[in-house]
Design a protein around this motif. Structure first.
Motif, PDB file in Angstrom:
ATOM      1  N   ALA A  56       3.548   0.797  -5.630  1.00 31.06           N
ATOM      2  CA  ALA A  56       3.350  -0.700  -5.143  1.00 31.06           C
ATOM      3  C   ALA A  56       2.696  -1.741  -5.965  1.00 31.06           C
ATOM      4  O   ALA A  56       1.525  -1.532  -6.270  1.00 31.06           O
ATOM      5  N   LYS A  72       1.903  -4.728  -5.918  1.00 35.58           N
ATOM      6  CA  LYS A  72       0.791  -5.414  -5.651  1.00 35.58           C
ATOM      7  C   LYS A  72      -0.606  -5.108  -5.726  1.00 35.58           C
ATOM      8  O   LYS A  72      -1.454  -5.680  -6.025  1.00 35.58           O
ATOM      9  N   CYS A  73      -0.600  -3.723  -5.995  1.00 34.43           N
ATOM     10  CA  CYS A  73      -2.032  -3.001  -6.136  1.00 34.43           C
ATOM     11  C   CYS A  73      -2.682  -3.210  -7.427  1.00 34.43           C
ATOM     12  O   CYS A  73      -3.939  -3.430  -7.660  1.00 34.43           O
ATOM     13  N   ALA A 114       9.993  -4.038  -0.313  1.00 36.21           N
ATOM     14  CA  ALA A 114       9.242  -3.752   0.672  1.00 36.21           C
ATOM     15  C   ALA A 114       8.393  -4.772   1.449  1.00 36.21           C
ATOM     16  O   ALA A 114       7.257  -4.564   1.624  1.00 36.21           O
ATOM     17  N   ARG A 163      11.432  -0.925   9.391  1.00 34.09           N
ATOM     18  CA  ARG A 163       9.938  -0.385   9.304  1.00 34.09           C
ATOM     19  C   ARG A 163       9.390  -0.322  10.587  1.00 34.09           C
ATOM     20  O   ARG A 163       9.263  -1.347  11.286  1.00 34.09           O
ATOM     21  N   LEU A 211      -2.693  -1.749   8.391  1.00 36.49           N
ATOM     22  CA  LEU A 211      -1.428  -2.879   8.171  1.00 36.49           C
ATOM     23  C   LEU A 211      -0.686  -3.319   9.591  1.00 36.49           C
ATOM     24  O   LEU A 211       0.005  -4.208   9.547  1.00 36.49           O
ATOM     25  N   HIS A 236       3.993   2.365   7.151  1.00 37.04           N
ATOM     26  CA  HIS A 236       2.843   2.565   6.278  1.00 37.04           C
ATOM     27  C   HIS A 236       1.490   2.781   7.467  1.00 37.04           C
ATOM     28  O   HIS A 236       1.305   1.972   8.169  1.00 37.04           O
ATOM     29  N   SER A 274      -3.645   1.453   4.195  1.00 44.84           N
ATOM     30  CA  SER A 274      -4.176   1.955   3.145  1.00 44.84           C
ATOM     31  C   SER A 274      -5.516   2.671   3.194  1.00 44.84           C
ATOM     32  O   SER A 274      -6.276   2.049   4.054  1.00 44.84           O
ATOM     33  N   GLY A 313       2.521   3.956   1.760  1.00 39.48           N
ATOM     34  CA  GLY A 313       1.424   4.107   0.831  1.00 39.48           C
ATOM     35  C   GLY A 313       0.381   4.889   1.806  1.00 39.48           C
ATOM     36  O   GLY A 313       0.677   5.620   2.754  1.00 39.48           O
ATOM     37  N   GLU A 349       5.523   4.796  -1.374  1.00 43.10           N
ATOM     38  CA  GLU A 349       5.281   3.461  -1.836  1.00 43.10           C
ATOM     39  C   GLU A 349       3.517   3.532  -2.187  1.00 43.10           C
ATOM     40  O   GLU A 349       2.703   2.786  -1.886  1.00 43.10           O
ATOM     41  N   PRO A 350       3.013   4.373  -3.039  1.00 42.51           N
ATOM     42  CA  PRO A 350       1.680   4.668  -3.287  1.00 42.51           C
ATOM     43  C   PRO A 350       1.503   3.447  -4.215  1.00 42.51           C
ATOM     44  O   PRO A 350       1.848   3.200  -5.148  1.00 42.51           O
ATOM     45  N   ARG A 382      -2.770   2.477  -4.594  1.00 40.75           N
ATOM     46  CA  ARG A 382      -4.101   2.839  -5.160  1.00 40.75           C
ATOM     47  C   ARG A 382      -3.993   4.165  -5.706  1.00 40.75           C
ATOM     48  O   ARG A 382      -4.997   4.539  -6.778  1.00 40.75           O
TER      49      ARG A 382
HETATM   50  C1  LIG Z   1       4.510  -2.237   2.202  1.00 40.62           C
HETATM   51  C2  LIG Z   1       3.409  -1.674   1.455  1.00 40.62           C
HETATM   52  N1  LIG Z   1       3.683  -0.430   0.442  1.00 40.62           N
HETATM   53  C3  LIG Z   1       2.675   0.034  -0.164  1.00 40.62           C
HETATM   54  C4  LIG Z   1       1.194  -0.256  -0.203  1.00 40.62           C
HETATM   55  C5  LIG Z   1       0.340   0.235  -0.977  1.00 40.62           C
HETATM   56  O1  LIG Z   1      -0.397   1.059  -0.243  1.00 40.62           O
HETATM   57  P1  LIG Z   1      -1.752   2.137  -0.891  1.00 40.62           P
HETATM   58  O2  LIG Z   1      -2.280   1.261  -1.938  1.00 40.62           O
HETATM   59  O3  LIG Z   1      -2.253   2.557   0.397  1.00 40.62           O
HETATM   60  O4  LIG Z   1      -1.076   3.271  -1.314  1.00 40.62           O
HETATM   61  C6  LIG Z   1       0.831  -1.533   0.728  1.00 40.62           C
HETATM   62  C7  LIG Z   1      -0.270  -2.012   0.456  1.00 40.62           C
HETATM   63  O5  LIG Z   1      -0.932  -2.778   1.360  1.00 40.62           O
HETATM   64  C8  LIG Z   1       1.984  -2.167   1.445  1.00 40.62           C
HETATM   65  O6  LIG Z   1       1.717  -3.400   2.042  1.00 40.62           O
END
Ligand SMILES: Cc1ncc(COP(=O)(O)O)c(C=O)c1O
Length: 392
Positions: free
Chosen positions: A58, A60-61, A102, A145, A157, A189, A192, A228, A263-264, A266
């Motif tokens: 993921a 964004k992390c 995603a 989802r 979430l 999901h 997190s 994740g 979708e890990p 962290r």
């Molecule tokens: C759609 C989606 N996938 C994956 C993740 C990553 O989650 P994590 O860091 O808990 O693995 C997130 C985190 O907000 C998310 O919104």
């Protein structure tokens, strides 16, 4: 030390030595120490514990380019939430089939970009998005989802995403079918930072029911996405969670033709960063009798910068100091502030620390998740630079 490229080390990275060699005495900015080999070790751990499940990191992390490049080189897939994240990953040469879009609610221009780049897989959790896909990207692969939350998670979430698994998910599949769209899988999901050992089992069981319903509609569902939620700095907990995932997968999805992805976020990056901050100011708070109550320290990074994870990701940070480990050294009640003029900018309180002085350095391990992409230079305090390391 190479401040632009990657520094190489033998066996183990000695953070204390890096800090000493970084000569931070004359530097007023915090410093991130990023160990890219930690990311590689996490990948090995994942493969060992979850061999059936392909990770899609993921972005964004932590969207740091060296982190993303390291994962791309390892062959990991990617979970992207926007056009820019898609672009970043595609620019590293990652093929579109290694990407899942995603984000169940996407602006049309982002969807257009996914279509242009042939990123087929995308999650969906409501009828409006299905109509949007019908109009703008009808030949994409829909991953429904649904909501299945952990009883305990650092960041739930479910209020924002995921349709009801029992009724709405089937209704969405029916709608997709009536519009001649293709549903190829389901996703969830659990939240997190999941600490509920049964969360994945419950969700995978629900996914199995949806697969059965999809088959009744004539769909050939072949993708399960378990999202994740895996911990980043507690490998023992990860191994236990992986055990429950493996048994649920074995029970409900024994057919190896079904691709299972996760979708890990962290999990891969939390442990790869250590943030080193400097105490640039301090105050002593005394009670009415003049007795020392609390020592307050002011650091060069705070909750508007790297420590935004305290506000947004509900993290509790761990502090390490670089004084000799002397158990006889007295400790004092301590409070740590960030550099801005805002009293919300509090990093940690009710700590016991030795009596530190201005110029001393504090280290914060496990600062790689949900820190870097969100940090701002509020009040004019710059973000930390990052030094990269890798084992030879
Ligand atoms: C759609 C989606 N996938 C994956 C993740 C990553 O989650 P994590 O860091 O808990 O693995 C997130 C985190 O907000 C998310 O919104």
């Amino acid at each position: 030390m190479d401040t632009q490229g990657i520094n190489f080390y033998d066996k183990e990275l000695d953070i204390g030595r890096v800090v000493a060699e970084a000569q931070l005495e004359d530097c007023d900015e915090a410093l991130n120490i990023c160990d890219l080999s930690t990311v590689e070790r996490k990948f090995e751990l994942w493969q060992k514990q979850l061999p059936r499940i392909t990770p899609f990191y993921a972005v964004k992390c932590n969207d740091d380019k060296r982190i993303v490049q390291t994962l791309a080189d390892l062959g990991v897939g990617f979970d992207c939430a926007s056009k820019n994240e898609l672009k970043q990953v595609l620019d590293y040469g990652v093929s579109p089939d290694r990407i899942i879009f995603a984000n169940p609610c996407r602006p049309i221009s982002h969807l257009d970009y996914a279509k242009q780049q042939k990123v087929l897989k995308g999650t969906v959790d409501n009828e409006f998005e299905i109509y949007k896909l019908h109009k703008h990207y009808p030949n994409s692969n829909l991953i429904v989802r649904f909501k299945s939350e952990a009883k305990a998670a650092q960041c739930p979430l479910g209020d924002k995403f995921g349709c009801d698994a029992d009724i709405d998910a089937s209704a969405l599949m029916l709608l997709a079918k009536s519009l001649d769209l293709t549903v190829t899988g389901t996703s969830f999901h659990v939240g997190s930072g999941c600490s509920d050992m049964e969360a994945y089992e419950r969700a995978i069981r629900k996914a199995k029911n949806l697969f059965k319903f999809g088959q009744l509609l004539g769909y050939d569902l072949d993708l399960l996405d378990i999202g994740g939620g895996f911990p980043g700095s507690d490998d023992e907990h990860f191994i236990k969670l992986a055990g429950t995932v493996n048994s649920a997968v074995q029970k409900y999805f024994p057919d190896e033709r079904i691709q299972i992805i996760a979708e890990p976020g962290r999990f891969f990056v939390a442990a790869s960063y250590t943030l080193v901050c400097k105490i640039h100011a301090k105050r002593e708070v005394r009670n009415s009798a003049g007795k020392l109550d609390t020592v307050m320290y002011y650091l060069n990074d705070g909750v508007y910068g790297s420590f935004n994870c305290i506000l947004y990701d509900h993290q509790t940070v761990t502090v390490e100091h670089y004084l000799p480990a002397d158990p006889l050294l007295p400790t004092f009640k301590s409070l740590i502030w960030g550099p801005s003029c805002d009293a919300l900018d509090k990093i940690s309180e009710d700590l016991r620390l030795p009596y530190l002085k201005r110029g001393d350095l504090l280290g914060f391990p496990n600062m790689g998740a949900y820190t870097v992409p969100i940090a701002s230079a509020f009040n004019g305090f710059p973000l930390p630079k990052t030094l990269y390391f890798k084992a030879i």
